[in-house]
Design an enzyme around this catalytic site. Structure first.
Site, short mmCIF file in Angstrom:
data_model
loop_
_atom_site.label_atom_id
_atom_site.label_comp_id
_atom_site.label_asym_id
_atom_site.label_seq_id
_atom_site.Cartn_x
_atom_site.Cartn_y
_atom_site.Cartn_z
N ILE A 151 2.63 -3.53 -2.15
CA ILE A 151 3.53 -4.18 -1.21
C ILE A 151 4.79 -3.32 -1.06
O ILE A 151 5.12 -2.53 -1.94
CB ILE A 151 3.91 -5.61 -1.65
N LYS A 152 5.47 -3.52 0.06
CA LYS A 152 6.71 -2.77 0.30
C LYS A 152 7.88 -3.57 -0.25
O LYS A 152 8.71 -4.12 0.51
CB LYS A 152 6.89 -2.51 1.79
N SER A 153 7.97 -3.66 -1.57
CA SER A 153 9.09 -4.38 -2.17
C SER A 153 10.35 -3.53 -2.08
O SER A 153 10.31 -2.31 -2.23
CB SER A 153 8.78 -4.71 -3.64
#
Length: 301
Positions: A151-153
């Site tokens: 995920i693009k945290s």
């Protein structure tokens, strides 16, 4: 860009702010997404590339971080088209959705809080190089049992910033991550492909990559348009040095050739024929010039 979407409203971009005590700012508690739009002069049309796929991934990331948003994929697609129209965009554009913990308390918790979202429009011109030199980073890629790499945290991008900054300070233009097992993972913010003997090779999800949509597109068009299979499997660091061609993929970077890595020339030291052909095909697809891939595009006007 005059307007931004924030928490249910289209508001002047200059008023879209979060406070200095906000947990997203203080602890990186949130997720981002990146979407590109491509303007075709001949068609007089702006095409948003794989819009629904991006928002499906965005909402999956939100669920991973317990962020509950009152929007479906369809809602977010409609909001984005309306935002682009409101700003009268008739050129290339980069779209940045962000979902975050909208709280001011000190505890870095993801649960039982308020959640916010904004969608901002950004000029897409930050990646301008066509050929890159890279350095294998001393920083290892974050793993799925630390901060999920799929995920693009917001917080996960510290990993990317450390690797990229190290490479730039050493005279390179980007970094390549290794995993804890010493396998190739990806670039600082992009997926990686190797071309050898007319085959494509790319690391698997289990080597802590981000599952990029540009990566997926390249695998698809390589097979359908070039008849090239992609081997998805773990790659040792030495595979970088034996590569005929090497390139990065990503929404922001698109397809960019790596011509030098760890002070070694890759292939002939220029963009190779496979990379060049894939770049051409990708450009045609995102500009709406290939009817077979129109399903990837959302026209705005």
């Amino acid at each position: 860009m005059e307007y931004t979407f924030m928490n249910g409203e289209f508001i002047p971009a200059g008023t879209a702010v979060v406070g200095v005590k906000n947990k997203a700012l203080n602890y990186g508690l949130g997720v981002i997404e990146g979407i590109r739009g491509y303007w075709n002069d001949e068609h007089e049309q702006l095409y948003l590339f794989r819009l629904a796929d991006h928002y499906s991934r965005f909402l999956d990331a939100c669920r991973t971080l317990y962020i509950s948003l009152p929007y479906s994929v369809g809602d977010l697609c409609e909001i984005t088209v309306d935002l682009v129209k409101l700003n009268n965009i008739k050129g290339n554009i980069y779209i940045r959705p962000v979902a975050y913990i909208d709280e001011d308390s000190l505890r870095p918790s993801l649960v039982n809080g308020n959640y916010g979202i904004f969608i901002a429009l950004v000029e897409p011109g930050i990646y301008s190089l066509n050929e890159l030199s890279t350095l294998t980073s001393s920083w290892l890629r974050i793993s799925s049992n630390t901060i999920p790499p799929f995920i693009k945290s917001i917080s996960g991008y510290l990993n990317s910033a450390l690797a990229y900054s190290e490479a730039v300070l050493a005279g390179a233009e980007d970094a390549i991550f290794l995993t804890r097992d010493g396998n190739i993972s990806e670039g600082s913010t992009s997926n990686l492909f190797i071309v050898n003997n007319n085959r494509l090779f790319t690391p698997p999800a289990s080597d802590d990559i981000f599952p990029g949509l540009t990566r997926d597109t390249v695998i698809t068009i390589a097979k359908k348009e070039l008849g090239m299979e992609t081997d998805i499997g773990s790659l040792p660091k030495s595979a970088l040095y034996a590569a005929d061609e090497l390139f990065f993929t990503g929404t922001a970077i698109q397809l960019v050739s790596v011509v030098k890595t760890d002070h070694r020339t890759v292939g002939t030291g220029t963009t190779g024929p496979v990379t060049a052909r894939l770049q051409q095909l990708y450009s045609q697809i995102v500009l709406g010039e290939t009817s077979a891939y129109r399903r990837y595009l959302t026209p705005v006007w």
